[in-house]
Design a protein around this motif. Structure first.
Motif, PDB file in Angstrom:
ATOM      1  N   HIS A   1       8.453   9.254   0.373  1.00  0.00           N
ATOM      2  CA  HIS A   1       8.630  10.708   0.324  1.00  0.00           C
ATOM      3  C   HIS A   1       9.717  11.091  -0.689  1.00  0.00           C
ATOM      4  CE1 HIS A   1       8.774  14.853   1.670  1.00  0.00           C
ATOM      5  NE2 HIS A   1      10.078  14.730   1.745  1.00  0.00           N
ATOM      6  N   GLN A   2      10.823  10.362  -0.695  1.00  0.00           N
ATOM      7  CA  GLN A   2      11.907  10.655  -1.636  1.00  0.00           C
ATOM      8  C   GLN A   2      11.439  10.474  -3.082  1.00  0.00           C
ATOM      9  OE1 GLN A   2      15.081   8.077  -0.407  1.00  0.00           O
ATOM     10  NE2 GLN A   2      15.575   9.325   1.377  1.00  0.00           N
ATOM     11  N   ARG A   3      10.686   9.414  -3.346  1.00  0.00           N
ATOM     12  CA  ARG A   3      10.167   9.178  -4.702  1.00  0.00           C
ATOM     13  C   ARG A   3       9.207  10.284  -5.116  1.00  0.00           C
ATOM     14  NH1 ARG A   3      11.054   4.054  -6.900  1.00  0.00           N
ATOM     15  NH2 ARG A   3       9.124   4.124  -8.068  1.00  0.00           N
ATOM     16  N   GLN A   4       8.315  10.683  -4.211  1.00  0.00           N
ATOM     17  CA  GLN A   4       7.373  11.758  -4.507  1.00  0.00           C
ATOM     18  C   GLN A   4       8.117  13.058  -4.770  1.00  0.00           C
ATOM     19  OE1 GLN A   4       4.889  11.552  -1.030  1.00  0.00           O
ATOM     20  NE2 GLN A   4       3.429  10.168  -1.995  1.00  0.00           N
TER      21      GLN A   4
ATOM     22  N   GLN B   1       0.836  -1.207   0.000  1.00  0.00           N
ATOM     23  CA  GLN B   1       0.000   0.000   0.000  1.00  0.00           C
ATOM     24  C   GLN B   1       0.867   1.253   0.000  1.00  0.00           C
ATOM     25  OE1 GLN B   1      -2.617  -0.493   3.399  1.00  0.00           O
ATOM     26  NE2 GLN B   1      -4.322  -0.829   1.998  1.00  0.00           N
ATOM     27  N   ILE B   2       1.862   1.283   0.853  1.00  0.00           N
ATOM     28  CA  ILE B   2       2.736   2.453   0.953  1.00  0.00           C
ATOM     29  C   ILE B   2       3.495   2.672  -0.355  1.00  0.00           C
ATOM     30  CG2 ILE B   2       4.807   3.373   2.094  1.00  0.00           C
ATOM     31  CD1 ILE B   2       3.715   2.004   4.689  1.00  0.00           C
ATOM     32  N   ALA B   3       3.986   1.580  -0.949  1.00  0.00           N
ATOM     33  CA  ALA B   3       4.759   1.673  -2.191  1.00  0.00           C
ATOM     34  C   ALA B   3       3.867   1.812  -3.426  1.00  0.00           C
ATOM     35  CB  ALA B   3       5.647   0.441  -2.341  1.00  0.00           C
ATOM     36  N   ASP B   4       2.580   1.582  -3.255  1.00  0.00           N
ATOM     37  CA  ASP B   4       1.618   1.644  -4.361  1.00  0.00           C
ATOM     38  C   ASP B   4       2.025   0.705  -5.495  1.00  0.00           C
ATOM     39  OD1 ASP B   4      -0.682   2.465  -5.714  1.00  0.00           O
ATOM     40  OD2 ASP B   4       0.349   4.140  -6.685  1.00  0.00           O
ATOM     41  N   THR B   5       2.392  -0.513  -5.113  1.00  0.00           N
ATOM     42  CA  THR B   5       2.777  -1.532  -6.084  1.00  0.00           C
ATOM     43  C   THR B   5       2.577  -2.900  -5.459  1.00  0.00           C
ATOM     44  OG1 THR B   5       4.450  -2.128  -7.706  1.00  0.00           O
ATOM     45  CG2 THR B   5       5.252  -1.593  -5.496  1.00  0.00           C
ATOM     46  N   ASP B   6       2.921  -3.944  -6.184  1.00  0.00           N
ATOM     47  CA  ASP B   6       2.708  -5.287  -5.646  1.00  0.00           C
ATOM     48  C   ASP B   6       4.008  -5.899  -5.108  1.00  0.00           C
ATOM     49  OD1 ASP B   6       4.124  -6.459  -7.838  1.00  0.00           O
ATOM     50  OD2 ASP B   6       2.298  -6.477  -9.023  1.00  0.00           O
ATOM     51  N   ALA B   7       3.861  -7.071  -4.488  1.00  0.00           N
ATOM     52  CA  ALA B   7       4.991  -7.727  -3.832  1.00  0.00           C
ATOM     53  C   ALA B   7       6.108  -8.094  -4.814  1.00  0.00           C
ATOM     54  CB  ALA B   7       4.509  -8.974  -3.101  1.00  0.00           C
ATOM     55  N   VAL B   8       5.752  -8.455  -6.030  1.00  0.00           N
ATOM     56  CA  VAL B   8       6.769  -8.834  -7.019  1.00  0.00           C
ATOM     57  C   VAL B   8       7.674  -7.638  -7.322  1.00  0.00           C
ATOM     58  CG1 VAL B   8       7.126  -9.591  -9.400  1.00  0.00           C
ATOM     59  CG2 VAL B   8       5.341 -10.645  -8.008  1.00  0.00           C
ATOM     60  N   VAL B   9       7.087  -6.468  -7.485  1.00  0.00           N
ATOM     61  CA  VAL B   9       7.878  -5.263  -7.775  1.00  0.00           C
ATOM     62  C   VAL B   9       8.711  -4.883  -6.557  1.00  0.00           C
ATOM     63  CG1 VAL B   9       7.755  -2.819  -8.384  1.00  0.00           C
ATOM     64  CG2 VAL B   9       6.279  -4.465  -9.529  1.00  0.00           C
TER      65      VAL B   9
ATOM     66  N   ALA C   1      15.890  -6.214  -4.370  1.00  0.00           N
ATOM     67  CA  ALA C   1      17.053  -6.939  -4.901  1.00  0.00           C
ATOM     68  C   ALA C   1      18.013  -6.002  -5.617  1.00  0.00           C
ATOM     69  CB  ALA C   1      16.594  -8.046  -5.840  1.00  0.00           C
ATOM     70  N   ALA C   2      17.468  -4.947  -6.230  1.00  0.00           N
ATOM     71  CA  ALA C   2      18.298  -3.967  -6.939  1.00  0.00           C
ATOM     72  C   ALA C   2      18.850  -2.888  -6.005  1.00  0.00           C
ATOM     73  CB  ALA C   2      17.484  -3.315  -8.056  1.00  0.00           C
ATOM     74  N   GLY C   3      18.502  -2.970  -4.726  1.00  0.00           N
ATOM     75  CA  GLY C   3      18.981  -1.968  -3.771  1.00  0.00           C
ATOM     76  C   GLY C   3      18.200  -0.661  -3.830  1.00  0.00           C
ATOM     77  N   LEU C   4      16.985  -0.702  -4.393  1.00  0.00           N
ATOM     78  CA  LEU C   4      16.188   0.505  -4.579  1.00  0.00           C
ATOM     79  C   LEU C   4      14.984   0.573  -3.644  1.00  0.00           C
ATOM     80  CD1 LEU C   4      16.229   0.512  -8.473  1.00  0.00           C
ATOM     81  CD2 LEU C   4      17.643   1.871  -6.915  1.00  0.00           C
ATOM     82  N   PHE C   5      14.964  -0.284  -2.639  1.00  0.00           N
ATOM     83  CA  PHE C   5      13.864  -0.334  -1.674  1.00  0.00           C
ATOM     84  C   PHE C   5      14.478  -0.636  -0.320  1.00  0.00           C
ATOM     85  CE2 PHE C   5       9.937  -2.058   0.220  1.00  0.00           C
ATOM     86  CZ  PHE C   5       9.015  -1.140  -0.260  1.00  0.00           C
TER      87      PHE C   5
ATOM     88  N   LEU D   1      11.170  13.422  -5.978  1.00  0.00           N
ATOM     89  CA  LEU D   1      11.799  13.351  -7.303  1.00  0.00           C
ATOM     90  C   LEU D   1      10.781  13.551  -8.418  1.00  0.00           C
ATOM     91  CD1 LEU D   1      14.312  10.414  -6.773  1.00  0.00           C
ATOM     92  CD2 LEU D   1      14.864  12.838  -7.110  1.00  0.00           C
ATOM     93  N   GLN D   2       9.576  13.021  -8.230  1.00  0.00           N
ATOM     94  CA  GLN D   2       8.531  13.189  -9.242  1.00  0.00           C
ATOM     95  C   GLN D   2       8.080  14.642  -9.328  1.00  0.00           C
ATOM     96  OE1 GLN D   2       5.658  10.357  -7.811  1.00  0.00           O
ATOM     97  NE2 GLN D   2       6.286   8.804  -9.258  1.00  0.00           N
ATOM     98  N   GLN D   3       7.820  15.251  -8.185  1.00  0.00           N
ATOM     99  CA  GLN D   3       7.261  16.604  -8.166  1.00  0.00           C
ATOM    100  C   GLN D   3       8.298  17.677  -8.453  1.00  0.00           C
ATOM    101  OE1 GLN D   3       5.468  16.778  -4.304  1.00  0.00           O
ATOM    102  NE2 GLN D   3       3.766  15.429  -4.881  1.00  0.00           N
ATOM    103  N   CYS D   4       9.437  17.568  -7.835  1.00  0.00           N
ATOM    104  CA  CYS D   4      10.448  18.612  -7.912  1.00  0.00           C
ATOM    105  C   CYS D   4      11.297  18.531  -9.180  1.00  0.00           C
ATOM    106  CB  CYS D   4      11.346  18.540  -6.682  1.00  0.00           C
ATOM    107  SG  CYS D   4      12.628  19.783  -6.651  1.00  0.00           S
ATOM    108  N   CYS D   5      11.673  17.309  -9.524  1.00  0.00           N
ATOM    109  CA  CYS D   5      12.654  17.128 -10.592  1.00  0.00           C
ATOM    110  C   CYS D   5      12.069  16.562 -11.865  1.00  0.00           C
ATOM    111  CB  CYS D   5      13.771  16.221 -10.094  1.00  0.00           C
ATOM    112  SG  CYS D   5      14.516  16.784  -8.550  1.00  0.00           S
ATOM    113  N   GLY D   6      10.794  16.194 -11.853  1.00  0.00           N
ATOM    114  CA  GLY D   6      10.153  15.652 -13.036  1.00  0.00           C
ATOM    115  C   GLY D   6      10.626  14.263 -13.408  1.00  0.00           C
ATOM    116  N   ILE D   7      11.180  13.542 -12.440  1.00  0.00           N
ATOM    117  CA  ILE D   7      11.663  12.191 -12.704  1.00  0.00           C
ATOM    118  C   ILE D   7      10.547  11.213 -12.407  1.00  0.00           C
ATOM    119  CG2 ILE D   7      13.339  10.425 -12.024  1.00  0.00           C
ATOM    120  CD1 ILE D   7      15.227  12.738 -11.255  1.00  0.00           C
ATOM    121  N   ALA D   8      10.138  10.462 -13.403  1.00  0.00           N
ATOM    122  CA  ALA D   8       9.078   9.468 -13.228  1.00  0.00           C
ATOM    123  C   ALA D   8       9.642   8.287 -12.449  1.00  0.00           C
ATOM    124  CB  ALA D   8       8.537   9.023 -14.563  1.00  0.00           C
TER     125      ALA D   8
END
Length: 71
Positions: A56-59, A15-23, A29-33, A61-68
């Protein structure tokens, strides 16, 4: 403010990540979570504050820097 020691299990993490367990598994595994914390019963969870900081960091980057950053 959440309790600093509170742990979140997978349903809350998805819920917090707004994605599923596989992602989440792939991002971790990639060191991004945030890394999992082992529980005494053999399960695992995440520190709630780590998950909220990650979101918060992801949000930011999306809002401030335009990084999807959608997984």
């Amino acid at each position: 403010m959440p309790s600093p020691g509170r742990l979140a299990l997978m349903p809350e993490a998805t819920q917090i990540a707004d994605t599923d367990a596989v992602v989440i598994d792939a991002l971790e595994a990639a060191g991004l979570f945030p890394r999992r914390v082992a529980l005494p019963d053999g399960g695992h969870g995440w520190r709630l504050n780590d998950l909220l900081d990650w979101r918060h960091q992801r949000q930011h980057l999306q809002q401030c820097c335009g990084i999807a950053m959608r997984p």
